[in-house]
Design a protein around this motif. Structure first.
Motif, PDB file in Angstrom:
ATOM      1  N   PHE A  52      -0.531  18.181 -31.154  1.00 34.56           N
ATOM      2  CA  PHE A  52       0.590  19.040 -31.568  1.00 34.56           C
ATOM      3  C   PHE A  52       1.308  19.636 -30.358  1.00 34.56           C
ATOM      4  N   GLY A  53       0.534  19.982 -29.341  1.00 31.82           N
ATOM      5  CA  GLY A  53       1.129  20.596 -28.156  1.00 31.82           C
ATOM      6  C   GLY A  53       1.450  19.594 -27.065  1.00 31.82           C
ATOM      7  N   MET A  54       1.216  18.310 -27.344  1.00 30.68           N
ATOM      8  CA  MET A  54       1.464  17.284 -26.323  1.00 30.68           C
ATOM      9  C   MET A  54       2.819  16.630 -26.540  1.00 30.68           C
ATOM     10  N   GLU A  55       3.270  15.897 -25.530  1.00 31.26           N
ATOM     11  CA  GLU A  55       4.482  15.090 -25.692  1.00 31.26           C
ATOM     12  C   GLU A  55       4.192  14.036 -26.762  1.00 31.26           C
ATOM     13  N   VAL A 206      -2.706  18.588 -42.129  1.00 34.87           N
ATOM     14  CA  VAL A 206      -3.739  18.370 -41.099  1.00 34.87           C
ATOM     15  C   VAL A 206      -5.059  19.086 -41.428  1.00 34.87           C
ATOM     16  N   PRO A 207      -5.040  20.371 -41.799  1.00 34.45           N
ATOM     17  CA  PRO A 207      -6.324  20.985 -42.192  1.00 34.45           C
ATOM     18  C   PRO A 207      -6.979  20.253 -43.365  1.00 34.45           C
ATOM     19  N   GLY A 336      -0.551  12.448 -37.967  1.00 33.94           N
ATOM     20  CA  GLY A 336      -0.235  12.665 -36.555  1.00 33.94           C
ATOM     21  C   GLY A 336       1.241  12.453 -36.264  1.00 33.94           C
ATOM     22  N   LEU A 337       1.813  11.469 -36.949  1.00 30.45           N
ATOM     23  CA  LEU A 337       3.240  11.161 -36.779  1.00 30.45           C
ATOM     24  C   LEU A 337       4.097  12.310 -37.318  1.00 30.45           C
ATOM     25  N   LEU A 338       3.716  12.794 -38.498  1.00 30.22           N
ATOM     26  CA  LEU A 338       4.480  13.873 -39.142  1.00 30.22           C
ATOM     27  C   LEU A 338       4.390  15.171 -38.330  1.00 30.22           C
TER      28      LEU A 338
END
Lengths: 507, 174
Positions: A52-55, A206-207, A336-338
């Motif tokens: 989430f916090g990555m490019e 995600v959760p 992950g995409l969303l």
């Protein structure tokens, strides 16, 4: 394909952050896949909050690296202790374990690594060239097609990934019910939120994924406390790298299985286990000495391992182009995409083309790295897999909690994860598959929105409207085919599994 | 003879599990349907349609559990397991679920503690509890896990990802 976009994608790919993320994904994937009881799906679900916090390129390349490497990792325990780390490695255990018993465990791991790398690369290339073409189809979609696409997605996973058709459908419908929680997309009315603000925005994906696949998995592992620990691999014996002469004899098998795997992967719902069994069966059918299979035949390792990794790239095609995940792992990858704010479909290959191609090229790179690391570090990976689950489970649980919290900095998401963890455990213990729940959760709102909008567009003649649209008709046919797929699968599996059993009896 | 008896008992247990699961699904569908009466107009149609479908499927499961001579199996005839390679369909007996439920209760306690004492103190308490429950008696290994995991989480989530982990009402600013 535009070469300028490929150039931009390569620029995005070859940065320290992305390469480190791919390397981490490969190592983590191999270890997770090799540990019996853990799975790539669980690993992907746990690491989505980190991405989430990555490019976007780094995050998504890491997740796809885990996906493909975990499939290879599954072969390690299949070969060494006759316990497939993933369902897709079940066919590998037949000849792989026999090779270990003959003192050729190292060679079996080497063949598995080379086959997995070749299969993954082949499927990555298929993904690179086929996906952009298929994505153009989604340009012609309107409300009716989106509704049918959602139904198709639900049908395939319910009929193929589940324990029984009825239970699979029930799981999918539970997901659909979960998808209705929150404010209605068209009228703005809050549904099943029970007065809580946390539920008004719906159930956070995600959760829910972490609960369904990771917490429930640890709960199942906790049962080992009663039965004791499972078997662990001993040191690998023999050379890992096969001789060139031996490799040459495997080339036709690897090529054939690459094609089979990539094709099976494109069929949503078929999955790695089908790919590996078909690959194994075909290798045996083409072999001069069929009796060697089941007794430690290297082709019996190369075929399923190539095929199950070839499935991975193929399975990304319907995911990226239509938003249809054909397995639990790809369903989690969709999450992950969303999370990165990217929607599957033609936009991935137009507006976000640089990112998408960088991820696909990263997938190819991950497969090469996986092959190299698997060959170079086979003995080390085997050692890592002997770590007892009593040490792993607490670490996974803490990551479940912190990962669920980190998505929105919300404790409510931790409770969502816990509820879905309990749901996942109960479903799995009573023979219900969990993957359709995710599909229902993801596709539920798409189905509802598509249906309601298409009813308005149909102006009273809903059936006529659906039947008058060519793509709708194709999707209706696909839905019907998916409904009959279990019958075909039963026949195919019965044919494949009977023969090895017969052989075992004669050994 | 003994194996036949055991097989019959196992089948009846499976049937029972399907019957209980089906009944729970029916009850859930009815309760949620009752809640849907609060919804107005168009917003109610889809959830009700989905709940009716769930209700019908739940009833089919209950009826099938009562009729079928054997437990539900995969439609493809392979042994019953799910997509995560675990044996499924094993009865939910008290001995089987005791440890998983204990783990779940500890996670619930951990989540509750997060809001009171904050992330890091509750993580240390949770890890100490669960490692002990998992019969980890190697103090050095346990301390290593607690220390390394907290440091990794701090570095990754707080330092790299800027996540504001809960500080708790006891130690937090409010």
């Amino acid at each position: 394909m535009d070469t300028a976009i490929i150039g931009e994608a390569l620029n995005l790919l070859f940065t320290f952050e992305v390469l480190a993320a791919i390397a981490f994904g490969v190592v983590a994937g191999i270890v997770i896949g090799a540990l019996p009881g853990l799975s790539g799906t669980m690993g992907i679900a746990l690491l989505i909050p980190v991405t989430f916090g990555m490019e976007p390129v780094a995050g998504l390349a890491m997740l796809t690296a885990i996906y493909t490497s975990a499939v290879y990792g599954g072969s390690i325990s299949a070969i060494l202790i006759n316990t497939p780390g993933t369902p897709a490695a079940a066919a590998t255990a037949i000849d792989g374990y026999q090779m270990t018993k003959k003192g050729q465990g190292g060679k079996a791991l080497g063949i598995s690594a080379i086959g997995s790398m070749a299969g993954g690369l082949a499927s990555g290339l298929v993904l690179l060239f086929v996906a952009p073409q298929l994505a153009k189809v989604s340009l012609a979609f309107s409300a009716a097609e989106y509704f049918l696409l959602a139904v198709f997605g639900l049908t395939i996973i319910s009929s193929l990934a589940g324990a029984s058709l009825l239970k699979g459908v029930i799981s999918g419908v539970i997901g659909l019910v979960a998808a209705t929680v929150g404010i209605d997309i068209l009228t703005g009315y809050p549904r099943f939120s029970f007065g809580t603000t946390a539920l008004q925005s719906g159930i956070e994906l995600v959760p829910a994924l972490i609960g369904l696949f990771s917490l429930s998995q640890v709960m199942i592992l906790a049962e080992q406390r009663r039965t004791g620990t499972s078997a662990t691999a001993q040191l690998v014996r023999g050379k890992v790298l096969p001789k060139l002469r031996e490799l040459k004899t495997l080339v036709p098998t690897i090529l054939r299985s690459s094609g089979i795997g990539a094709f099976v992967g494109i069929l949503p719902g078929a999955g790695g286990d089908v790919g590996s069994w078909v690959g194994y069966n075909e290798a045996k059918r083409f072999a001069k000495d069929k009796s060697a299979f089941g007794k430690g035949e290297p082709k019996g390792v190369a075929a399923p391992e190539t095929a199950n990794n070839a499935v991975t790239g193929g399975a990304l095609i319907p995911l990226l182009t239509l938003g249809i995940p054909g397995s639990s792992a790809t369903a989690v990858l969709l999450g992950g995409l969303l999370v990165q704010g990217m929607q599957p479909g033609h936009e991935l290959f137009t507006d976000d083309a640089d990112v998408t191609y960088a991820v696909i090229l990263g997938f190819l790179l991950a497969n090469i790295l996986m092959g190299v690391l698997a060959l170079a570090g086979a003995r080390l990976f085997v050692k890592v897999t002997t770590v007892p689950t009593k040490y792993l489970a607490p670490v996974i649980l803490v990551l479940c909690v912190v990962g669920s919290y980190a998505i929105n900095n919300s404790i409510a998401d931790v409770w969502v994860m816990i509820v879905f963890g309990l749901l996942g455990y109960l479903l799995r213990k009573t023979g219900f598959p969990t993957a359709p729940v995710v599909l229902g959760l993801i596709l539920g709102s798409l189905a509802e929105k598509g249906l309601r909008q298409s009813i308005v567009l149909a102006q009273g003649d809903v059936l006529g409207y659906y039947l008058s649209r060519p793509i709708s008709l194709v999707l209706i046919v696909l839905i019907l085919l998916a409904l009959f797929a279990p019958v075909f699968r039963r026949k195919m599996r019965g044919k494949v599994t009977e023969e090895p059993e017969e052989q075992k009896e004669t050994v | 003879m003994i194996s036949t008896k055991s097989s019959i008992s196992k089948q009846s247990r499976y049937r029972n599990a399907d019957g209980i699961a089906g009944s729970a699904i029916v009850a859930f569908a009815i309760i949620m349907f009752a809640f849907s009466f609060e919804f107005t107009g168009e917003a109610a149609i889809w959830p009700r349609a989905v709940l009716v479908l769930l209700l019908v499927l739940g009833i089919v499961l209950v009826v099938r559990a009562g009729r079928d001579p054997k437990p539900s199996q995969r439609t493809d005839g392979t042994p019953q397991h799910d997509d995560q390679h675990n044996i499924d369909g094993e009865s939910l007996s008290r001995t089987v679920v005791a440890a998983p439920m204990a783990v779940l209760l500890m996670v619930i306690g951990y989540a509750a503690l997060l809001e009171i004492i904050g992330f890091f103190p509750s993580t240390v308490a949770f890890l100490a509890g669960i490692l002990w429950y998992q019969r980890v008696r190697n103090i050095v290994a346990a301390l290593g896990i607690v220390l390394v995991l907290n440091l990794v989480i701090y570095y990754l989530f707080v330092f790299e990802l800027n996540v504001q982990l809960p500080t708790g009402i006891l130690f937090g600013e409010g």
